[in-house]
Design a protein around this motif. Structure first.
Motif, PDB file in Angstrom:
ATOM      1  N   SER A  10       0.838  -1.205   0.000  1.00 31.47           N
ATOM      2  CA  SER A  10       0.000   0.000   0.000  1.00 31.47           C
ATOM      3  C   SER A  10       0.868   1.249   0.000  1.00 31.47           C
ATOM      4  O   SER A  10       0.567   2.232  -0.689  1.00 31.47           O
ATOM      5  N   THR A  11       1.969   1.206   0.752  1.00 33.56           N
ATOM      6  CA  THR A  11       2.879   2.363   0.810  1.00 33.56           C
ATOM      7  C   THR A  11       3.528   2.611  -0.548  1.00 33.56           C
ATOM      8  O   THR A  11       3.642   3.753  -1.000  1.00 33.56           O
ATOM      9  N   LEU A  12       3.957   1.530  -1.211  1.00 34.66           N
ATOM     10  CA  LEU A  12       4.581   1.686  -2.523  1.00 34.66           C
ATOM     11  C   LEU A  12       3.566   2.114  -3.580  1.00 34.66           C
ATOM     12  O   LEU A  12       3.931   2.716  -4.590  1.00 34.66           O
ATOM     13  N   GLY A  13       2.303   1.791  -3.336  1.00 31.12           N
ATOM     14  CA  GLY A  13       1.217   2.346  -4.143  1.00 31.12           C
ATOM     15  C   GLY A  13       1.294   2.084  -5.632  1.00 31.12           C
ATOM     16  O   GLY A  13       0.980   2.956  -6.433  1.00 31.12           O
ATOM     17  N   GLY A  14       1.724   0.886  -6.036  1.00 31.14           N
ATOM     18  CA  GLY A  14       1.731   0.567  -7.461  1.00 31.14           C
ATOM     19  C   GLY A  14       2.833   1.239  -8.249  1.00 31.14           C
ATOM     20  O   GLY A  14       2.806   1.231  -9.482  1.00 31.14           O
TER      21      GLY A  14
END
Length: 428
Positions: A144-148
Motif C-alpha cells: 500500500s505504501t509503494l502504491g503501485g
C-alpha cells in the motif's frame, strides 16, 4: 552515518557490477519501469540489476549516473532510514545536478523504514530498482505504501535452458540430436535436478558444500536471527519434516503431530510462525488445493522447496521428491504461485493450472510399471467429471509416449524435454 564513509562505500561497490561476469537472465524488463526484485538469497536478483546497469552503460549513460548500494555490506550495518537520503545526495553530487542518477538498491529490506524513502524517490520520478530476500517486503502494508509504483518481479534459480547456457551448452536439444548430444543433455539435467540451479553453483566442483553454505545463510540469517528464534533445534526439525512430506498435503495440526512423534512438542501457533518464517525467506513455498473450500485451501497446502538442491540436503533418497519439486518450481516460474494448485476431491492430481486447463501428474516411470500407469491415468479419467476438457500430461524422469485412457489423450514427456519445450515466461 558519516557521509564521507558512505560515499567511499558507494564508490567501492562499483567494482561489483563492473567486474562481475554474468549470464543474461530470461526476464523481460521494460526500460521505464521501476522493479522490485524478490526471491531467495543467491538466486540472481543482484545480477539482474547488473544486467540493467550494463545495458544503461551500453546506451551511453555515464557511469557517474549509476548509483548502486548493496545493503549486505557489513560497513552499512548501522545505517538507518534517515541515512537513505544521503545516498541520493551523493548520487546527485557524483552525477551532476543536471543529470538524475539511476538508483539500484540491493537487499534494501535490511534498512527499517526503507519503503517511505523508496516511495518518495519514485514520486520524484527517479528511476529506481530494488531487491529483497524477504516476502514481508510484499506485505499488504508495504504494498500500500509503494502504491503501485513498482512492478514486482519474482526471481528464481536458473531455468534449465539458462542452466545449459551458463554451462556453455547452447544447442537446440529439442531438434533431432545425436546420441552424444542426448547423453550430454541428460547428464546436465541429472546435475540440475540433483544440485539445483543457483547461478553461482555453475563451475563449482563441491556443489553440496556450496549448497550447505546457502542453506546456512538463509536458515541462520533470514529465519533464526531475523525472527529471534531461540529454539533452533525445533525449527530445524519442522523443516526436516516438511521435506519428508514433500508431495503430500500437510496441515499445521498434522505437522505438529509429526513433530511430536519425533519427541518434540510444539504448539500449533508456534508451528504456524515457524512455517511463515520459512516462506517469508523464500526457502519454501505452498500450493493450495483448487478443489477445496477456502479454509481448507489455506490450512492443508503442499509445500515445496525453492530449489531442488536444498531439498536434497534434507533427504537421503529423494529422486522422486526432487522430480515433483522441480515441476512445482517450473510451474510457479511460468504462471506464478497464485495460479498453480494441486487438485484433490476424490481425485488426486499433482498440479493443476486453471488458466491453461493443464493437469499434470509426476512419476519417475510408468511405461513398464502397469500398476503405476493405471493409477496415474485413472486420476485423469476421474478429473473429467470436474473439468472435462483438461490437457493431461505425465512428466517422468526419462520416458516419452502418448497414451489413451477412457478416451482421454495423455502426453508422457521426460522432465528435461518439458523444461525446454515450454516458453520462458517468468511470473510477475
Amino acid at each position: 552515518m558519516n557521509r564521507d564513509t558512505l560515499k567511499q562505500i558507494m564508490i567501492d561497490q562499483k567494482t561489483i557490477y563492473l567486474d562481475n561476469p554474468f549470464i543474461t537472465r530470461h526476464y523481460p524488463l521494460e526500460e521505464n519501469v521501476n522493479y522490485c526484485f524478490v526471491g531467495i538469497r543467491r538466486t540472481g536478483k543482484s545480477y539482474i540489476m547488473y544486467q540493467q546497469i550494463k545495458q544503461l552503460l551500453q546506451t551511453g549513460v555515464p557511469l557517474s549516473q549509476i548509483v548502486y548500494v548493496n545493503f549486505e555490506d557489513e560497513r552499512l550495518l548501522e545505517m538507518t532510514s534517515d541515512d537513505l537520503n544521503t545516498i541520493l545526495e551523493i548520487g546527485l553530487e557524483l552525477s551532476g545536478t543536471e543529470n538524475r542518477p539511476y538508483l539500484f538498491l540491493d537487499e534494501i529490506q535490511n534498512i527499517t523504514g526503507w519503503e517511505k524513502f523508496v516511495r518518495r524517490i519514485a514520486d520524484m520520478k527517479y528511476k529506481i530498482n530494488i531487491t529483497g530476500s524477504n516476502s514481508k517486503m510484499l506485505s499488504r502494508e508495504i504494498a500500500s505504501t509503494l502504491g503501485g509504483r513498482f512492478v514486482i518481479m519474482h526471481v528464481y534459480p536458473y531455468s534449465f535452458s539458462e542452466y545449459l547456457i551458463a554451462n556453455g551448452k547452447e544447442k537446440d536439444y529439442l531438434d533431432t540430436i545425436s546420441t552424444s548430444d542426448k547423453a550430454d543433455v541428460l547428464a546436465s539435467y541429472n546435475e540440475y535436478i540433483t544440485y539445483g540451479a543457483f547461478p553461482e553453483l555453475v563451475g563449482i566442483k563441491n556443489k553440496r558444500m556450496f549448497l550447505s553454505n546457502i542453506y546456512q545463510t538463509v536458515y541462520l540469517g533470514d529465519i533464526i536471527t531475523r525472527n529471534k528464534v531461540t529454539n533452533d533445534f525445533a525449527i530445524k526439525l519442522v523443516l526436516k519434516k516438511i521435506a519428508e512430506s514433500i508431495t503430500k498435503p500437510l496441515s499445521f495440526s498434522r505437522l505438529a503431530n509429526i513433530v511430536k512423534s519425533a519427541g518434540t512438542s510444539l504448539g500449533k501457533q508456534t508451528i504456524i510462525n515457524y512455517v511463515s518464517y520459512m516462506t517469508d525467506s523464500y526457502l519454501i513455498f505452498a500450493l493450495t488445493n483448487y478443489a477445496a473450500k477456502l479454509v481448507k485451501k489455506e490450512t492443508s497446502p503442499k509445500y515445496y522447496f525453492m530449489d531442488t538442491g536444498l531439498l536434497g540436503l534434507m533427504l537421503l533418497d529423494c529422486k522422486s521428491a526432487q522430480l515433483e519439486n522441480l515441476v512445482a518450481i517450473e510451474l510457479i516460474r511460468r504462471y506464478g504461485t497464485e495460479n498453480v494448485f494441486y487438485f484433490e476431491n476424490n481425485v488426486e492430481i499433482d498440479f493443476y493450472v486453471p488458466s491453461e486447463k493443464l493437469a499434470i501428474q509426476v512419476s519417475m516411470q510408468i511405461l513398464d510399471d502397469i500398476d503405476t500407469r493405471e493409477r496415474e491415468t485413472r486420476e485423469f479419467v476421474k478429473l473429467r467429471n470436474f473439468i472435462p476438457d483438461s490437457k493431461c500430461v505425465i512428466i517422468t524422469s526419462s520416458e516419452e509416449a502418448s497414451l489413451t485412457c477412457g478416451g482421454i489423450l495423455i502426453s508422457v514427456i521426460p522432465a528435461w524435454k518439458w523444461l525446454l519445450e515450454s516458453p520462458e515466461i517468468p511470473a510477475k
